[in-house]
Design a protein around this motif. Structure first.
Motif, PDB file in Angstrom:
ATOM      1  N   THR A  57       0.808  -1.110  -0.024  1.00  0.00           N
ATOM      2  CA  THR A  57       0.033  -0.060   0.003  1.00  0.00           C
ATOM      3  C   THR A  57       0.880   1.355  -0.091  1.00  0.00           C
ATOM      4  O   THR A  57       2.070   1.272   0.220  1.00  0.00           O
ATOM      5  N   LEU A  58       0.395   2.374  -0.245  1.00  0.00           N
ATOM      6  CA  LEU A  58       0.931   3.567  -0.181  1.00  0.00           C
ATOM      7  C   LEU A  58       0.448   4.632   0.960  1.00  0.00           C
ATOM      8  O   LEU A  58      -0.649   4.536   1.279  1.00  0.00           O
ATOM      9  N   THR A  78      -1.432   8.933  -1.735  1.00  0.00           N
ATOM     10  CA  THR A  78      -1.367   8.733  -2.998  1.00  0.00           C
ATOM     11  C   THR A  78      -1.123   9.898  -3.899  1.00  0.00           C
ATOM     12  O   THR A  78      -1.389  10.052  -4.990  1.00  0.00           O
ATOM     13  N   THR A 137       2.877   4.929 -11.687  1.00  0.00           N
ATOM     14  CA  THR A 137       2.333   3.798 -11.213  1.00  0.00           C
ATOM     15  C   THR A 137       3.352   2.936 -10.466  1.00  0.00           C
ATOM     16  O   THR A 137       4.398   2.767 -10.945  1.00  0.00           O
ATOM     17  N   SER A 165       4.376  -0.590  -8.371  1.00  0.00           N
ATOM     18  CA  SER A 165       3.974  -1.889  -8.507  1.00  0.00           C
ATOM     19  C   SER A 165       4.710  -2.690  -7.619  1.00  0.00           C
ATOM     20  O   SER A 165       5.925  -2.280  -7.458  1.00  0.00           O
ATOM     21  N   SER A 203       0.905  -7.461  -5.840  1.00  0.00           N
ATOM     22  CA  SER A 203       0.203  -6.343  -5.315  1.00  0.00           C
ATOM     23  C   SER A 203      -0.552  -5.747  -6.345  1.00  0.00           C
ATOM     24  O   SER A 203      -0.161  -5.403  -7.792  1.00  0.00           O
ATOM     25  N   THR A 204      -1.789  -5.214  -6.067  1.00  0.00           N
ATOM     26  CA  THR A 204      -2.630  -4.160  -7.026  1.00  0.00           C
ATOM     27  C   THR A 204      -2.043  -2.804  -7.122  1.00  0.00           C
ATOM     28  O   THR A 204      -1.620  -2.247  -6.428  1.00  0.00           O
ATOM     29  N   VAL A 254      -0.608   0.722  -7.606  1.00  0.00           N
ATOM     30  CA  VAL A 254      -1.265   1.900  -7.010  1.00  0.00           C
ATOM     31  C   VAL A 254      -0.714   3.254  -7.765  1.00  0.00           C
ATOM     32  O   VAL A 254       0.495   3.449  -8.259  1.00  0.00           O
ATOM     33  N   PHE A 265       0.152   7.016  -7.955  1.00  0.00           N
ATOM     34  CA  PHE A 265       0.549   8.073  -7.317  1.00  0.00           C
ATOM     35  C   PHE A 265       0.624   9.450  -8.246  1.00  0.00           C
ATOM     36  O   PHE A 265       1.187   9.526  -9.119  1.00  0.00           O
TER      37      PHE A 265
END
Length: 340
Positions: free
Chosen positions: A149-150, A153, A214, A216, A226-227, A229, A231
């Motif tokens: 996770t971040l 974002t 992006t 990853s 992971s999905t 995310v 930013f």
């Protein structure tokens, strides 16, 4: 039988059997008729095959067919069916402990590695009265979901600045990768590893621009990717503050060209443009570069505007001031007169 069978009258009570195996055992009873005065005595042998009771084992509905790496609270257990005798206890084992281990008593499962399978065996121990029984089931191990996770974002930064996105990454399994997927700055932003260097912006306007990266995480042998995310970086120009200098007058006198209207520029970051000056009325003109004032007609207030030109890194800025043009002092020149 291992424990001796007994007989009382014509009733045989069969003894307990071996705990070392489940083989049938045999009891033989000789039945004798002593005869009478007219008959000879006779006898016959009666054979009794003695066996243990049996039990059936069935896997409980909560026993999984697959389990993910890191998953907890899963058990593989059986229910024992049947009656008679005294059954033993159930124990559990795993054929591939490199993938799954199981608690021998409770059946609690632990995944050691994903991507494999193990045969789980439940064994009912033999007793002197109940046979040993066993049953098996196969459980597959799968990868756990990615966990990256971040912490945030989005961020707002100035053009030309750098931002290290690795400081926002949490719970990555593998080594995260970073890719600019939307490059909104006029001069393209660049990325090296996790660090983004934000490009220069438009000289036509001061509108904020956007760069999207992006992030990853490919996971590993025990975790799915992971999905990804996205930013979002909002890129803005630096700003400057204009202030009229102390020598800038609030009024000038008609035809007095000794005065100037100038501003000081404060602030840092980026490369600022040059300052130019304009007047909204010909009664008071101004040199666009130096700010030198030329009053040519009386006026109660001429608007003078100082403008800092926008650049690719610094916003345009303006400052206005009203300067009046005062009338010059009047004069009358009389020649000397003589009379008689």
């Amino acid at each position: 039988t291992t424990t001796a069978s007994t007989i009382s009258g014509s009733t045989v009570t069969l003894g307990a059997m071996s705990t070392a195996n489940d083989n049938n055992q045999t009891v033989k009873v000789t039945v004798t008729d002593p005869g009478d005065g007219n008959h000879e005595s006779t006898s016959a042998e009666f054979t009794i095959t003695v066996q243990k009771y049996t039990r059936t084992l069935s896997w409980d509905s909560g026993t999984p067919s697959s389990i993910a790496y890191g998953e907890t609270g899963k058990n593989a257990t059986v229910t024992v069916g049947g009656t008679g005798g005294t059954a033993g206890s159930v124990s559990y084992s795993s054929s591939a402990t490199g993938y799954i281990t199981i608690n021998q008593t409770s059946g609690a499962l632990t995944v050691v590695a994903a991507g494999g399978s193990s045969t789980i065996t439940a064994t009912l121990s033999r007793t002197a009265t109940v046979k040993q029984a066993s049953t098996t089931t196969t459980i597959n191990t799968t990868k756990a979901a990615g966990t990256m996770t971040l912490s945030s974002t989005s961020a707002t930064k100035y053009t030309g600045q750098t931002i290290n996105l690795s400081t926002y990454v949490q719970n990555a399994i593998g080594t995260p990768t970073y890719a600019i997927t939307s490059n909104g700055t006029t001069t393209a932003s660049t990325i090296s590893g996790s660090t983004v260097t934000l490009g220069a912006m438009s000289t036509a306007n001061d509108t904020d621009q956007t760069v999207k990266v992006t992030v990853s995480d490919a996971g590993d042998g025990n975790h799915e990717p992971s999905t990804p995310v996205v930013f979002t970086i909002t890129v803005q120009k630096y700003t400057r503050t204009l202030a009229w200098t102390g020598t800038t007058p609030s009024s000038v006198t008609y035809l007095d060209t000794s005065k100037s209207a100038t501003v000081s520029v404060s602030g840092t970051g980026g490369t600022a443009g040059s300052v130019s000056y304009t007047s909204n009325n010909a009664a008071l003109s101004i040199n666009s570069s130096t700010g030198k004032l030329t009053p040519s007609a009386y006026h109660t207030g001429v608007t003078i505007t100082a403008t800092l030109a926008r650049t690719a890194t610094v916003k345009q800025a303006t400052k206005i001031k009203s300067i009046a043009v005062a009338r010059a002092a009047g004069y009358v020149n009389l020649s000397a007169a003589t009379g008689n």
